[in-house]
Structures are given as C-alpha cells and as structure tokens.
Scaffold this active site. Structure first.
Site, short mmCIF file in Angstrom:
data_model
loop_
_atom_site.label_atom_id
_atom_site.label_comp_id
_atom_site.label_asym_id
_atom_site.label_seq_id
_atom_site.Cartn_x
_atom_site.Cartn_y
_atom_site.Cartn_z
N SER A 95 0.87 -1.18 0.00
CA SER A 95 0.00 0.00 0.00
C SER A 95 0.91 1.23 0.00
CB SER A 95 -0.87 0.04 1.26
OG SER A 95 -1.57 -1.16 1.43
N LYS A 170 -7.24 1.85 -2.32
CA LYS A 170 -6.78 1.42 -1.00
C LYS A 170 -6.83 2.57 0.01
CE LYS A 170 -4.64 -1.05 2.18
NZ LYS A 170 -5.24 -2.16 2.89
N LYS A 238 0.95 5.68 8.09
CA LYS A 238 1.52 5.84 6.74
C LYS A 238 0.41 5.99 5.70
CE LYS A 238 2.05 2.11 4.71
NZ LYS A 238 1.30 1.23 3.82
P1 NAD Z 1 5.97 -5.97 7.33
O1 NAD Z 1 6.79 -4.85 7.88
O2 NAD Z 1 5.59 -7.11 8.22
O3 NAD Z 1 6.71 -6.60 6.05
C1 NAD Z 1 7.46 -5.88 5.10
C2 NAD Z 1 8.66 -6.72 4.71
O4 NAD Z 1 9.39 -6.05 3.67
C3 NAD Z 1 9.64 -6.95 5.85
O5 NAD Z 1 9.85 -8.35 6.03
C4 NAD Z 1 10.91 -6.23 5.41
O6 NAD Z 1 12.09 -6.89 5.85
C5 NAD Z 1 10.77 -6.27 3.90
N1 NAD Z 1 11.53 -5.21 3.24
C6 NAD Z 1 11.40 -3.86 3.42
N2 NAD Z 1 12.27 -3.20 2.63
C7 NAD Z 1 12.96 -4.15 1.95
C8 NAD Z 1 14.00 -4.09 0.99
N3 NAD Z 1 14.51 -2.90 0.59
N4 NAD Z 1 14.49 -5.24 0.49
C9 NAD Z 1 13.97 -6.44 0.90
N5 NAD Z 1 12.99 -6.57 1.81
C10 NAD Z 1 12.49 -5.43 2.33
O7 NAD Z 1 4.67 -5.28 6.71
P2 NAD Z 1 3.26 -5.98 6.38
O8 NAD Z 1 2.38 -5.87 7.54
O9 NAD Z 1 3.51 -7.29 5.69
O10 NAD Z 1 2.70 -4.91 5.29
C11 NAD Z 1 3.22 -4.82 3.97
C12 NAD Z 1 2.33 -3.89 3.16
O11 NAD Z 1 0.99 -4.42 3.13
C13 NAD Z 1 2.22 -2.47 3.73
O12 NAD Z 1 2.18 -1.54 2.69
C14 NAD Z 1 0.90 -2.51 4.49
O13 NAD Z 1 0.32 -1.23 4.60
C15 NAD Z 1 0.08 -3.45 3.60
N6 NAD Z 1 -1.01 -4.15 4.28
C16 NAD Z 1 -0.81 -4.76 5.50
C17 NAD Z 1 -1.87 -5.41 6.13
C18 NAD Z 1 -1.70 -6.05 7.49
O14 NAD Z 1 -2.72 -6.40 8.11
N7 NAD Z 1 -0.48 -6.24 7.99
C19 NAD Z 1 -3.12 -5.46 5.51
C20 NAD Z 1 -3.29 -4.89 4.26
C21 NAD Z 1 -2.22 -4.24 3.64
#
Ligand code: NAD
Length: 294
Positions: A95, A170, A238
C-alpha cells in the site's frame, strides 16, 4: 513460468506460501534472512537480491511497507530493473502513494517492464487463508495475465483503472477502516463506562446497521485485550499520511481522516505504534479512564 516474491513480512510470507501451495515455482527475497529461510523451508527457491530474483523470474510480486521501500527494491542498486528482461511484469501489492506507483511505472516502462499497483485488504488472517481483496491499477492486458496468480491469494481481484487506481482505492479503504475503528472504540467505551457489558453490546448490535466487518474482527480482540498486530498503527499512519497528501494535492479536504490521524499520532507518542490498529481504542480508554474488557 517462475514467479518472484519480494517482502516476506506479516502479509508477504503467507501470500508466498499460498502460491507454493497452488503449485507455482517461486523465488523469494527479503532483506531479513530468517524470513527468507522460513519460506524456502516451505518450498521456495532463495533469491539473493531483487536483481537476482528479477533475472530468474518473469512476474515479480512485491509486498513492502511504503513508497521508499518499493522505490528502493524496484529502482535502486541491485534492484528489480537491473535484473529484469523486457516483458517482465511487476505486481506491487504494497500500500503506497498512488503518485509513487505512477513514478515507478514510468521508470519501469523505459525498460519495457510493466507495473500493476495491486494493494490488498483483509489483513493477516485473509492473507493466510488466501481470501484477500486485491484492488488493482494498470493496463487491462497486464491485469489479465496476472489474474490467475492473484486469485490464488485472494477471493476478490478487481481492476479499478489505470496505474495508481489500485492505491487510490486502497486509500479510500483505509479511511473507512480507520474511522470505523474509532467509531467502534468511542461507542464501546461509552457503553462500558455506563455499566453495560461490552460483549452484550457487541452481540446486540452486530446484526443491525451498526454491524460491520471491522466490528466483527476488532471488537473480540479489544475485549480480549489483544493488540498484537495484525496491522500496525504505524502502517495505518503511513496510509492516512498518503491519503491526506493525495487529498490536499487534488483539492479534497479530509476532516475526519485528519482527526483519526491525530489520535494515531497520540498513540504513537504513547508507545503504541507497533500495536494492531484495533488498539486505537486505548486512546479512548485513557480519556475515559476505563478499559473495555470481558
Ligand atoms: P511488514 O513490515 O511485516 O513486512 C514488510 C517486509 O518487507 C519486511 O519483512 C521487510 O524486511 C521487507 N523489506 C522492506 N524493505 C525491503 C528491501 N529494501 N528489500 C527487501 N525486503 C524489504 O509489513 P506488512 O504488515 O507485511 O505490510 C506490507 C504492506 O501491506 C504495507 O504496505 C501494508 O500497509 C500493507 N497491508 C498490510 C496489512 C496487514 O494487516 N499487515 C493489511 C493490508 C495491507
């Protein structure tokens, strides 16, 4: 066909595992080696950088926190565009700001690489059981090529328009969710302090007009005092920041969104940024001096 998957956090890890279960051959990368190892143990091949993943796959899915992470992974040193062949498709399920999706798509197009912005709603439980809702922006012919893959991770996959339309949708989703959680919080704190059992309130109203997916998902967690993420307040901040910036850019005031944003900022100052967004209720509980628990 081989698929790349970059970003194996709360959402990416179960999504990648669902592709493995569906029989796809995937190459995964996260900068955190432990997260990579877990998905490799489930049957994926290990990737060693976004560039490496891109050189070994035709469609690459990214699931990262925000615009700077996606720009880094796609456009940065050792990024996807350094390894991608012409005709590669990037499906960014993070997102992020709609404007950032457009900027990244324009850079990718210079190398003959297509981008879809395809953020999801549903959270971790729906990521695990493969029933996410995808809201997608991009070209119809690219969307059609990716539909089956996204369907293995989601129950609903909708093309909303051209590039950026997925993330705009979104933002609308995130505004509605944030305001719903705040409304639920305000109401349950009122009812509880007035001496009514919050579980009775929940059971009495969930089937009526006040019922919602948010209420069904979050009220039981609140009553159990369970604020383990889920979706972290930090990430919702965010999304609201992206919504407010986008609104101001195009001339749309967002008075309620701004108010919830300040509630979340107060929770962040109070050390709650890593809590699930259901933890918004803690702001109201502190104001009223009462906890909504079973
Ligand atoms: P998270 O922080 O658990 O996961 C993100 C992952 O990306 C981490 O494992 C991190 O190590 C990796 N990462 C970041 N930068 C990187 C890079 N440069 N190279 C390699 N790996 C990298 O976050 P999440 O909760 O999985 O959310 C991810 C996205 O999904 C966000 O945009 C969030 O808003 C969206 N989202 C989350 C949810 C939820 O319930 N958690 C629901 C809908 C949407």
């Amino acid at each position: 066909m081989k698929i790349g998957f970059i970003g194996l956090g709360i959402m990416g890890k179960p999504m990648a595992k669902n592709l493995i279960k569906a029989g796809y051959s995937i190459v995964v990368y996260d900068r955190n080696k432990e997260k990579r190892d877990e998905v490799v143990a489930a049957g994926a091949e290990e990737g060693f950088s976004p560039k490496d993943v891109a050189s070994r796959t035709e469609i690459i899915i990214t699931m990262l926190q925000n615009s700077p992470n996606v720009k880094d992974v796609v456009l940065g040193t050792n990024g996807i565009l350094e390894g991608a062949k012409e005709g590669t498709i990037i499906v960014d399920t993070s997102s992020i700001a709609p404007l950032a999706s457009k900027e990244i798509a324009a850079e990718a197009a210079k190398k003959g690489v297509d981008l879809l912005d395809a953020p999801v709603s549903g959270g971790e439980p729906k990521a695990i059981d493969g029933t996410l809702s995808f809201m997608v922006g991009g070209k119809k012919e690219v969307f059609d090529k990716c539909y089956d893959i996204l369907s293995k991770m989601g129950a609903s996959v909708v093309l909303c328009g051209d590039i950026g339309a997925g993330n705009t949708t979104k933002l609308a989703n995130q505004i509605i969710v944030a305001i719903n959680i705040a409304a639920m919080s305000e109401a349950l704190v009122l009812g509880t302090k007035a001496g009514v059992d919050p579980e009775a309130i929940f059971n009495a109203i969930k089937g009526g007009l006040a019922g919602s997916t948010v209420l069904n998902a979050k009220a039981p967690l609140v009553m159990a005092g369970n604020f383990k993420p889920g979706f972290r307040i930090e990430l919702h901040i965010k999304d609201l920041a992206n919504a407010i910036e986008t609104g101001h850019d195009i001339g749309v005031p967002l008075p309620l969104t701004s108010q919830i944003m300040e509630i979340m900022q107060a929770l962040k100052v109070d050390g709650k940024a890593q809590d699930d967004h259901g933890g918004i209720i803690q702001f109201y509980e502190k104001l009223a001096g009462i906890e909504v628990r079973k």
